[in-house]
Write an enzyme that holds these catalytic residues in place. Sequence first.
Site, short mmCIF file in Angstrom:
data_model
loop_
_atom_site.label_atom_id
_atom_site.label_comp_id
_atom_site.label_asym_id
_atom_site.label_seq_id
_atom_site.Cartn_x
_atom_site.Cartn_y
_atom_site.Cartn_z
N ARG A 4 37.33 40.28 34.35
CA ARG A 4 37.75 40.51 35.74
C ARG A 4 38.45 39.26 36.21
O ARG A 4 38.53 38.27 35.48
CB ARG A 4 36.57 40.94 36.64
CG ARG A 4 35.20 40.51 36.29
CD ARG A 4 34.93 39.07 36.44
NE ARG A 4 35.37 38.54 37.73
CZ ARG A 4 35.71 37.29 37.93
NH1 ARG A 4 35.67 36.39 36.95
NH2 ARG A 4 36.11 36.87 39.11
N GLY A 5 38.96 39.31 37.45
CA GLY A 5 39.73 38.16 37.94
C GLY A 5 41.20 38.40 37.66
O GLY A 5 41.57 38.82 36.55
N ALA A 6 42.05 38.09 38.66
CA ALA A 6 43.45 38.48 38.60
C ALA A 6 44.18 38.06 37.32
O ALA A 6 44.77 38.88 36.61
CB ALA A 6 44.17 37.92 39.82
N ARG A 46 42.40 49.20 37.61
CA ARG A 46 42.01 48.47 38.82
C ARG A 46 43.27 48.24 39.66
O ARG A 46 44.23 47.65 39.19
CB ARG A 46 41.35 47.13 38.47
CG ARG A 46 40.04 47.32 37.67
CD ARG A 46 39.14 46.14 37.75
NE ARG A 46 38.66 45.91 39.09
CZ ARG A 46 38.10 44.75 39.49
NH1 ARG A 46 37.98 43.76 38.64
NH2 ARG A 46 37.66 44.61 40.73
N GLN A 64 29.62 37.59 41.81
CA GLN A 64 30.44 36.76 40.91
C GLN A 64 30.24 35.27 41.18
O GLN A 64 30.40 34.44 40.28
CB GLN A 64 31.93 37.10 41.06
CG GLN A 64 32.33 38.43 40.46
CD GLN A 64 32.36 39.51 41.52
OE1 GLN A 64 31.56 39.49 42.46
NE2 GLN A 64 33.24 40.47 41.38
N ASP A 97 43.73 37.96 44.62
CA ASP A 97 44.07 38.99 43.65
C ASP A 97 45.50 39.50 43.85
O ASP A 97 46.09 40.07 42.96
CB ASP A 97 43.07 40.14 43.76
CG ASP A 97 41.67 39.63 43.46
OD1 ASP A 97 41.25 39.68 42.31
OD2 ASP A 97 41.02 39.12 44.40
N ASN A 103 41.76 39.15 48.71
CA ASN A 103 40.76 38.49 47.85
C ASN A 103 39.43 39.23 48.01
O ASN A 103 39.31 40.17 48.79
CB ASN A 103 40.63 37.01 48.22
CG ASN A 103 39.92 36.21 47.14
OD1 ASN A 103 40.24 36.35 45.96
ND2 ASN A 103 38.94 35.41 47.50
N LYS A 104 38.46 38.81 47.24
CA LYS A 104 37.15 39.47 47.22
C LYS A 104 36.60 39.70 48.62
O LYS A 104 36.75 38.84 49.49
CB LYS A 104 36.19 38.61 46.38
CG LYS A 104 34.83 39.19 46.17
CD LYS A 104 34.85 40.59 45.59
CE LYS A 104 35.51 40.69 44.24
NZ LYS A 104 35.74 42.06 43.77
O1 MRU Z 1 36.55 42.12 41.32
P1 MRU Z 1 36.94 40.86 40.58
O2 MRU Z 1 35.78 40.05 40.12
O3 MRU Z 1 37.97 41.12 39.53
O4 MRU Z 1 37.64 40.07 41.75
C1 MRU Z 1 38.47 39.05 41.53
C2 MRU Z 1 37.87 37.81 42.02
O5 MRU Z 1 37.07 37.24 41.35
C3 MRU Z 1 38.24 37.23 43.30
O6 MRU Z 1 38.69 38.05 44.25
C4 MRU Z 1 38.98 35.95 43.06
O7 MRU Z 1 38.73 35.14 44.13
C5 MRU Z 1 40.44 36.13 42.87
S1 MRU Z 1 40.85 36.45 41.25
C6 MRU Z 1 41.48 34.95 40.77
#
Ligand code: MRU
Length: 391
Positions: free
Chosen positions: A53-55, A94, A208, A249, A259-260
């Site tokens: 996960r994570g962009a 996603r 996370q 993201d 973002n999250k």
């Molecule tokens: O749902 P995820 O874990 O894929 O979400 C992404 C993240 O961890 C955050 O939003 C993060 O701050 C940005 S991704 C670099």
Amino acid sequence: MLVDGKHYRTIWESQDEGVINVIDQRCLPFAFRIEEMRTVEEVAAVIQEMAVRGAGLIGATAGWGMYLAARGARACEDWLAEIRKAGDLLKATRPTAVNLAWAVERQLSALKHCVDAKHAEMKARQVARAIADEDAAMCQQIGDHGLPLIRSLAAKMGARESVNILTHCNAGWLAFVDHGSATSPIYAAHDAGIPVHVWVDETRPRNQGARLTAWELAQHGVPHTLIVDNAGGHLMQEGKVDMVLTGTDRTTRGGDVANKIGTYLKALAAKDNGIPFYVALPSSTFDWKILDGSEIPVEYRDAREVTHLEGLQLGDLGAVAEEEESFRIVAEPTAGVNPAFDITPARLVSGLITERGVCAASEEGIEELFPEQFILKTGIGTAESELPHNY
Ligand code: MRU
């Protein structure tokens, strides 16, 4: 990034041809497991189920997924159609992190010029490697550009011990190929001998922050403390936060930041308390086509992530169970709803830290660093081959 003293990236080619390895993030911090992927379907599942996960990492994984798709299409007469289908499969996993669609499109625009399936497989491997290498390099540069911001806070600190940085979710090396976005300036500051301390938001519902950010900061030896998501505002009022630093993201060309979930509330609290709120991102996370954050699709995930918690059961004498368990935290029939991201308007963002430098979160500020994206916005007189990868 080091794990128990050994350097890892989050995704890499195995010694066995056609096998891609990732760290299975669902098991962290309790177990360090490697997951192997051989087909694009396996890649789609790994992204969907958030083993990765994570962009940035989602983008790099999609890049490798397209390579496995090209490899799987070798025997197909219409190999390009198969690869395009694979791209659609990956893009559907996603919706919010733009790096995913960006990586798929970058592969497709390279592969459509290939003369046959074998050529496509070779090209897709080259492009996947480039996406991963560039991700790691951009994150390192984000660290270089973010470091002076932390250094100047440290200089103002006087006798105070550490620069206190609050972060949300995991925009660390686990969210990218290496280094991370929000964590990269933090690691750079720590390595430069600047005393930093990180407030880690737990980041419900998937935690996370607690599971990943705290783990990787500990691996790097960065002092940190876990807090519940609701504690940030109070700590700011008490003068215990010097800066908020998050990832994103997807960020629009006007500077609105997805973002999250929960990031927006931290930005509001930071504004109210006069605390700088910075967002770190590689250029692959800009959505150049969108100006307004309301156009960003927000992923809604299974409500079970809200109604349940996952963790290790503490046994007698503090012994912990081998496998994680799921615990219901609300009685039936209460339902949950689970938006995974929110949008922080550009006006609440003090600045964007990118691989080219720090800029204002505004169309003008972003254009100063990435003028080519704005010239090409109109597309007038621009041959497709001249477009940059992330257009
Ligand atoms: O749902 P995820 O874990 O894929 O979400 C992404 C993240 O961890 C955050 O939003 C993060 O701050 C940005 S991704 C670099």
